[in-house]
Motif scaffolding. Structure first.
Motif, mmCIF file in Angstrom:
data_model
loop_
_atom_site.group_PDB
_atom_site.id
_atom_site.type_symbol
_atom_site.label_atom_id
_atom_site.label_comp_id
_atom_site.label_asym_id
_atom_site.label_seq_id
_atom_site.Cartn_x
_atom_site.Cartn_y
_atom_site.Cartn_z
ATOM 1 N N LEU A 138 -2.716 -1.295 -10.126
ATOM 2 C CA LEU A 138 -2.704 -1.680 -8.766
ATOM 3 C C LEU A 138 -1.967 -3.413 -8.967
ATOM 4 O O LEU A 138 -1.519 -3.882 -7.942
ATOM 5 C CB LEU A 138 -3.860 -1.901 -7.759
ATOM 6 N N ALA A 139 -2.321 -4.242 -9.902
ATOM 7 C CA ALA A 139 -1.841 -5.266 -10.275
ATOM 8 C C ALA A 139 -0.320 -5.456 -10.300
ATOM 9 O O ALA A 139 0.360 -6.560 -10.160
ATOM 10 C CB ALA A 139 -2.351 -5.961 -11.573
ATOM 11 N N TRP A 140 0.406 -4.406 -10.509
ATOM 12 C CA TRP A 140 1.753 -4.423 -10.893
ATOM 13 C C TRP A 140 2.313 -3.678 -9.752
ATOM 14 O O TRP A 140 3.425 -3.482 -9.890
ATOM 15 C CB TRP A 140 1.858 -3.544 -12.298
ATOM 16 N N PHE B 198 0.946 -1.264 0.052
ATOM 17 C CA PHE B 198 -0.037 -0.147 -0.218
ATOM 18 C C PHE B 198 0.714 1.145 -0.013
ATOM 19 O O PHE B 198 0.571 2.219 -0.533
ATOM 20 C CB PHE B 198 -0.954 -0.089 1.408
ATOM 21 N N ASP B 199 2.004 1.420 0.808
ATOM 22 C CA ASP B 199 2.787 2.374 0.772
ATOM 23 C C ASP B 199 3.570 2.560 -0.807
ATOM 24 O O ASP B 199 3.596 3.715 -1.321
ATOM 25 C CB ASP B 199 3.896 2.339 1.917
ATOM 26 N N ASN B 200 3.815 1.576 -1.450
ATOM 27 C CA ASN B 200 4.181 1.437 -2.800
ATOM 28 C C ASN B 200 3.250 2.172 -3.699
ATOM 29 O O ASN B 200 3.732 2.739 -4.462
ATOM 30 C CB ASN B 200 4.683 0.362 -3.185
ATOM 31 N N GLN C 247 -8.987 -10.268 -2.061
ATOM 32 C CA GLN C 247 -9.422 -9.871 -3.606
ATOM 33 C C GLN C 247 -8.267 -9.104 -4.175
ATOM 34 O O GLN C 247 -8.264 -9.139 -5.427
ATOM 35 C CB GLN C 247 -10.622 -9.201 -3.288
ATOM 36 N N ILE C 248 -7.622 -8.195 -3.520
ATOM 37 C CA ILE C 248 -6.462 -7.394 -4.129
ATOM 38 C C ILE C 248 -5.447 -8.389 -4.387
ATOM 39 O O ILE C 248 -4.865 -8.219 -5.645
ATOM 40 C CB ILE C 248 -6.067 -6.316 -3.004
#
Length: 340
Positions: free
Chosen positions: A244-246, A7-9, A175-176
């Motif tokens: 977000l997948a990457w 999440f920080d990334n 799910q993420i």
């Protein structure tokens, strides 16, 4: 609790794109490529940011929760609204004085909307996830038909972007992680590239559709405005999921900066507006483009630095913990020197 590097990334990448997007905005009309890049970034950077804000939302409805929200969001909003008003006057910006304190300067709309999203969540969390998200999207679509709901109180953005916040609230970490599957990553590359090509070859897209601050009539579309907004919703969800997948899950040397994105968000306007007012920057070739990338990265790094965070913490977080820590450390060093 140990922070989650993923999440920080993600927040670090997104805040960089916020700064970069604001930096290149004055130059997009003169370049089809820059206009495409700008629009492509805006299809996902704020929706993804808002999604992450919703992911960490609690949604408690007690009075202490609401008062704490007001302290964290409304008080800094009012302070920075006043500070930006004075700053605009200082640099000679023509629209420095607005009609109301609730006509947000620059990017301050996010603070006011974030407060409202948390309040809306108190009600929406009682509704089943799919039904609640569907209702939020319906409201976001219908709100565009009302001309009087616009930038004031950040009402238009509040309702239009709320589905992303609610989607984040109902999304689990499991799910993420589905987004991290190789099969989806491959598809995401195709989707992101396809949307970029579509943006390049389609007629110029009014950025108002992505900023969500104007009614359909002010965007030049009346009857078909709802279809256009639904298209934007679909595009933003696809793009946000694809990006977000990457996002890497491991920690890097700069990952910690992702915990300080609010400072960058609130403070980068001082730098960007100065650049715009003085016409210091020019974007004429690829070398200039690389320079803009470097400038954006430097802005993010500087505004995330320990020194800047310590100085601005009392206004942004209503806390002096970092300053107290600094002075305690200084006193300890002085005591060591005296004892030596």
């Amino acid at each position: 609790m140990e922070r989650n590097a993923y999440f920080d990334n993600a927040k670090l990448l997104l805040i960089f794109l916020v700064v970069f997007g604001h930096l290149i905005q004055p130059f997009i009309d003169g370049s089809k490529s820059m206009g495409t890049l700008y629009t492509w970034i805006y299809t996902f950077h704020m929706p993804a940011f808002i999604f992450l804000a919703g992911f960490f939302a609690k949604g408690s409805g007690n009075i202490n929760y609401i008062l704490n929200l007001a302290k964290k969001l409304i008080v800094p909003y009012l302070l920075f609204q006043a500070i930006y008003t004075g700053y605009y006057f200082f640099i000679g910006k023509s629209n420095w004085l607005t009609d109301s304190v609730f006509y947000p300067h620059w990017s301050l709309w996010f603070l006011f909307s974030l407060f409202c999203w948390h309040l809306l969540l108190i009600m929406y969390r009682k509704v089943p996830a799919i039904a609640g998200i569907a209702i939020a999207i319906l409201v976001g679509v219908l709100i565009g038909y009302f001309d009087k709901i616009g930038h004031t109180f950040s009402l238009s953005r509040t309702f239009v972007f709320f589905p992303f916040f609610l989607l984040g609230y109902w999304t689990s970490m499991e799910q993420i992680r589905i987004l991290k599957r190789n099969s989806f990553r491959v598809v995401s590359i195709v989707l992101m590239a396809g949307i970029a090509v579509a943006i390049y070859y389609l007629p110029d897209i009014n950025s108002g559709w992505l900023l969500a601050s104007k009614s359909y009539s002010r965007l030049g579309v009346d009857t078909l405005g709802s279809i256009a907004r639904l298209s934007v919703y679909i595009t933003s969800i696809i793009m946000s999921a694809s990006v977000l997948a990457w996002i890497p899950e491991r920690s890097f040397s700069l990952t910690y900066l992702g915990s300080r994105t609010l400072y960058v968000y609130l403070l980068h306007g001082f730098i960007i507006q100065y650049f715009r007012q003085t016409n210091l920057l020019h974007l004429d070739n690829f070398i200039d483009f690389l320079g803009f990338v470097v400038i954006s990265a430097v802005i993010v790094f500087l505004l995330s630095s320990k020194f800047i965070v310590s100085i601005w913490q009392p206004l942004i977080e209503m806390s002096t913990s970092r300053l107290r820590k600094y002075f305690r450390r200084k006193d300890q060093l002085n005591d060591k020197h005296m004892s030596a």
